[in-house]
Design a protein around this motif. Sequence first.
Motif, PDB file in Angstrom:
ATOM      1  N   GLU A  28       2.020 -26.015  -1.789  1.00  0.00           N
ATOM      2  CA  GLU A  28       3.379 -26.117  -2.323  1.00  0.00           C
ATOM      3  C   GLU A  28       3.553 -27.385  -3.157  1.00  0.00           C
ATOM      4  O   GLU A  28       4.206 -27.373  -4.207  1.00  0.00           O
ATOM      5  CB  GLU A  28       4.380 -26.102  -1.175  1.00  0.00           C
ATOM      6  CG  GLU A  28       4.573 -24.729  -0.577  1.00  0.00           C
ATOM      7  CD  GLU A  28       5.519 -24.761   0.613  1.00  0.00           C
ATOM      8  OE1 GLU A  28       5.958 -25.859   0.993  1.00  0.00           O
ATOM      9  OE2 GLU A  28       5.794 -23.661   1.151  1.00  0.00           O
TER      10      GLU A  28
ATOM     11  N   LYS B 244       1.849 -26.873  -6.435  1.00  0.00           N
ATOM     12  CA  LYS B 244       2.634 -25.938  -7.234  1.00  0.00           C
ATOM     13  C   LYS B 244       3.849 -26.623  -7.845  1.00  0.00           C
ATOM     14  O   LYS B 244       4.162 -26.440  -9.044  1.00  0.00           O
ATOM     15  CB  LYS B 244       3.100 -24.789  -6.327  1.00  0.00           C
ATOM     16  CG  LYS B 244       3.674 -23.630  -7.097  1.00  0.00           C
ATOM     17  CD  LYS B 244       4.031 -22.522  -6.144  1.00  0.00           C
ATOM     18  CE  LYS B 244       4.631 -21.362  -6.905  1.00  0.00           C
ATOM     19  NZ  LYS B 244       5.040 -20.257  -6.006  1.00  0.00           N
ATOM     20  N   LYS B 245       4.537 -27.445  -7.026  1.00  0.00           N
ATOM     21  CA  LYS B 245       5.697 -28.178  -7.519  1.00  0.00           C
ATOM     22  C   LYS B 245       5.304 -29.157  -8.622  1.00  0.00           C
ATOM     23  O   LYS B 245       6.007 -29.369  -9.607  1.00  0.00           O
ATOM     24  CB  LYS B 245       6.374 -28.922  -6.370  1.00  0.00           C
ATOM     25  CG  LYS B 245       7.185 -28.010  -5.477  1.00  0.00           C
ATOM     26  CD  LYS B 245       7.804 -28.796  -4.333  1.00  0.00           C
ATOM     27  CE  LYS B 245       8.584 -27.876  -3.425  1.00  0.00           C
ATOM     28  NZ  LYS B 245       9.175 -28.618  -2.281  1.00  0.00           N
ATOM     29  N   LYS B 246       4.113 -29.779  -8.417  1.00  0.00           N
ATOM     30  CA  LYS B 246       3.607 -30.742  -9.397  1.00  0.00           C
ATOM     31  C   LYS B 246       3.371 -30.060 -10.738  1.00  0.00           C
ATOM     32  O   LYS B 246       3.769 -30.553 -11.796  1.00  0.00           O
ATOM     33  CB  LYS B 246       2.323 -31.379  -8.869  1.00  0.00           C
ATOM     34  CG  LYS B 246       1.837 -32.562  -9.698  1.00  0.00           C
ATOM     35  CD  LYS B 246       0.561 -33.141  -9.064  1.00  0.00           C
ATOM     36  CE  LYS B 246       0.036 -34.331  -9.900  1.00  0.00           C
ATOM     37  NZ  LYS B 246      -1.210 -34.890  -9.343  1.00  0.00           N
TER      38      LYS B 246
ATOM     39  N   GLU C  12       4.672 -27.220 -11.793  1.00  0.00           N
ATOM     40  CA  GLU C  12       5.961 -26.798 -12.344  1.00  0.00           C
ATOM     41  C   GLU C  12       6.687 -27.969 -12.998  1.00  0.00           C
ATOM     42  O   GLU C  12       7.319 -27.818 -14.050  1.00  0.00           O
ATOM     43  CB  GLU C  12       6.812 -26.190 -11.245  1.00  0.00           C
ATOM     44  CG  GLU C  12       6.365 -24.813 -10.833  1.00  0.00           C
ATOM     45  CD  GLU C  12       7.154 -24.278  -9.649  1.00  0.00           C
ATOM     46  OE1 GLU C  12       8.008 -25.024  -9.123  1.00  0.00           O
ATOM     47  OE2 GLU C  12       6.910 -23.111  -9.247  1.00  0.00           O
TER      48      GLU C  12
ATOM     49  N   ASP D 126       8.302 -18.560  -2.734  1.00  0.00           N
ATOM     50  CA  ASP D 126       7.740 -19.314  -3.873  1.00  0.00           C
ATOM     51  C   ASP D 126       7.832 -18.532  -5.161  1.00  0.00           C
ATOM     52  O   ASP D 126       8.117 -19.077  -6.225  1.00  0.00           O
ATOM     53  CB  ASP D 126       6.294 -19.684  -3.592  1.00  0.00           C
ATOM     54  CG  ASP D 126       6.176 -20.647  -2.410  1.00  0.00           C
ATOM     55  OD1 ASP D 126       5.128 -20.667  -1.757  1.00  0.00           O
ATOM     56  OD2 ASP D 126       7.139 -21.392  -2.145  1.00  0.00           O
TER      57      ASP D 126
ATOM     58  N   LYS E 199      11.252 -18.618  -6.630  1.00  0.00           N
ATOM     59  CA  LYS E 199      11.516 -19.887  -7.316  1.00  0.00           C
ATOM     60  C   LYS E 199      10.855 -19.934  -8.677  1.00  0.00           C
ATOM     61  O   LYS E 199      11.420 -20.392  -9.660  1.00  0.00           O
ATOM     62  CB  LYS E 199      11.032 -21.044  -6.455  1.00  0.00           C
ATOM     63  CG  LYS E 199      11.876 -21.268  -5.225  1.00  0.00           C
ATOM     64  CD  LYS E 199      11.283 -22.386  -4.379  1.00  0.00           C
ATOM     65  CE  LYS E 199      12.104 -22.583  -3.107  1.00  0.00           C
ATOM     66  NZ  LYS E 199      11.526 -23.648  -2.267  1.00  0.00           N
ATOM     67  N   SER E 200       9.574 -19.479  -8.728  1.00  0.00           N
ATOM     68  CA  SER E 200       8.817 -19.524  -9.996  1.00  0.00           C
ATOM     69  C   SER E 200       9.437 -18.621 -11.040  1.00  0.00           C
ATOM     70  O   SER E 200       9.509 -18.970 -12.220  1.00  0.00           O
ATOM     71  CB  SER E 200       7.368 -19.116  -9.754  1.00  0.00           C
ATOM     72  OG  SER E 200       7.325 -17.793  -9.289  1.00  0.00           O
TER      73      SER E 200
ATOM     74  N   LYS F  60      12.452 -20.257 -12.495  1.00  0.00           N
ATOM     75  CA  LYS F  60      12.077 -21.319 -13.429  1.00  0.00           C
ATOM     76  C   LYS F  60      11.605 -20.753 -14.759  1.00  0.00           C
ATOM     77  O   LYS F  60      11.895 -21.282 -15.825  1.00  0.00           O
ATOM     78  CB  LYS F  60      10.981 -22.183 -12.817  1.00  0.00           C
ATOM     79  CG  LYS F  60      11.519 -23.124 -11.751  1.00  0.00           C
ATOM     80  CD  LYS F  60      10.392 -23.932 -11.142  1.00  0.00           C
ATOM     81  CE  LYS F  60      10.927 -24.858 -10.047  1.00  0.00           C
ATOM     82  NZ  LYS F  60       9.848 -25.676  -9.447  1.00  0.00           N
TER      83      LYS F  60
END
Length: 598
Positions: A403, A406-408, A410, A560, A563-564, A567
Amino acid sequence: MLRFGPNGIPLSCKGRTWLDALYDVKELELEAIEFQLLRGIGEPIPEADLIKETGQELDIFIAVHAPYYMDLLGDDESAGRSIEYLKWSGEVADSVGARLVITHVGFYGDLERKEAIDRAVVMVRKIRDHYKKKKYEHNLGIEVHGKQDLFGNLEEILEVTKRVSGTVPVVNFAHLHARERGFFKKKEDFEEVFEELFSVEAPFIYTLFSGLEHDFEGNELRFTPIKKGDMRFNPLAELLLDNEDKEIVVISSSPLLEHDAQYMKVILSRIEEKRIQKAIAQKAAEEAAKIEAAKKKKEEAARKKKEAEKKKKEAEKKKKAEAEKKKKEAEKKKKEAEKKKKAEAEKKKKEAEKKKKAEAEKKKKEAEKAKAEAEKKKKAEAEKKKKESEKAKAEAEKKKKAEAEKKKKEAEKAKAEAEKKKTGTKSSTAKKSDTKKSTSKKTDTKKSETKKDTKKSASKKSDTKTSDPKKDTKKSTSKKTDTKKSDPKKSESKKSTSKKADTKKSTSKKSDTKKSETKKDTKKSETKKSTTKKSDTKKTETKKDTKKTETKKSTSKKSDTKKSTSKKTDTKKSSSKSTSKSSSSKKSGSKSSTKKKG
């Protein structure tokens, strides 16, 4: 009740009328008479009502014999004539109070036995129906015949009377004796006939008896007095006395008429007297036997009494000896029983102690075994829980790490898009070719992203919906149209120095650049598709090995992916806004150039 009488007016009767005959029969101590209608239809019987009344008063059984010549089995003419004779006979019988009309059937002719019986039944039924219609109270009697060519053996007569109600079989023993070639000799021969007669439902039994001469072919020749014939009355008299409770009529058909009727009564009374004497003698013998039996019984009783007393004394002596013997045996058995009981008690005590000890040891072993198993089970459960906690911890760390990465990614992607957006706003005066390149690249990235999203959602079987690229393009086009409708004054203020020549060059350059860009985009999309296919095949192979882990992570992955997708939709909106701005700047530039030309 047994009735005897003559076949016609008695020979001794001075008057020759039927009324005179009734009085004469009564004087002769007879009880029945048969009147003859010999020659067809005649005049009515004189004093018929008086005859009827007298017969009832004197209690005389009256029968009427129809004309002797009958041919009921013949042609229509003969049969019709015979029926008329019987109708007239029925009328006469009813007028004088007769209880029976007697007739023969006639010749067989060319008919077989069965056909003759069937035809006789039909004809007799016709006559019976006529009597019923006229409400005559008398019955119709069918008589046996003594010649072989005439219908009327016993079986045939019984068959007809059983099939037609209201008819009675009439047995002339002389006819049957001739037809059966001298059959009746003993009591049992007559019994066979009476058994058949009793089987027919009739109010009475009507018979005739006489002496007879016959040939050896079964045909009668002539009637004779009873004493001169070869058929004796004594066996029949024995049978009549056995059935005197039934109404049986015996008519004398011999030439002596009433004399033979009285003779039959004499024979009957003699047999009855003999039976009485025999019964008296038998009774006396029985009484003597009873006296003798009583005497013997008394002597036997005295003898039995003495024997009983003797047996009683012996029994008492024997009983006393047995009682003493039983007492000794009982004492002996009691001692043995006490000894045996004591030994068994000691044995049971030892066995109980032994059993108790064995059970205690067994329980101790079972307790130790249960304790060891419980400890082993507890240890195994502790190790299992430890492994499960370590595994859950590793999975949580792995998930947390994924996670974070993935956040990084994004965040970097969002940063790049922001910088790109920033540079796009500054270079609004750039050429249309640059703006088209950026828009085409963005659309390609959008398509690739949407394809990746759809493949990920299909492999994981999630319920999340991916964004439709067609809808996005529609939104971008709608935004472009909005920018077209924007205020032209602002675009004129920004770019007033451009010319028509510049605009023509720029449009040609844009078309060339568009073609080159589309080719590059198609190549990129093909390479992306191949890479995505390879990745899909790898994922399907890895799925088989990691099904258990995927089920646990499915819930986290679904969140997840949501969220993606949100975005991505934001980035798409921002890119579409930038393209709309660039297109609006281009359009404003073209408008300013047109104004300069004017």
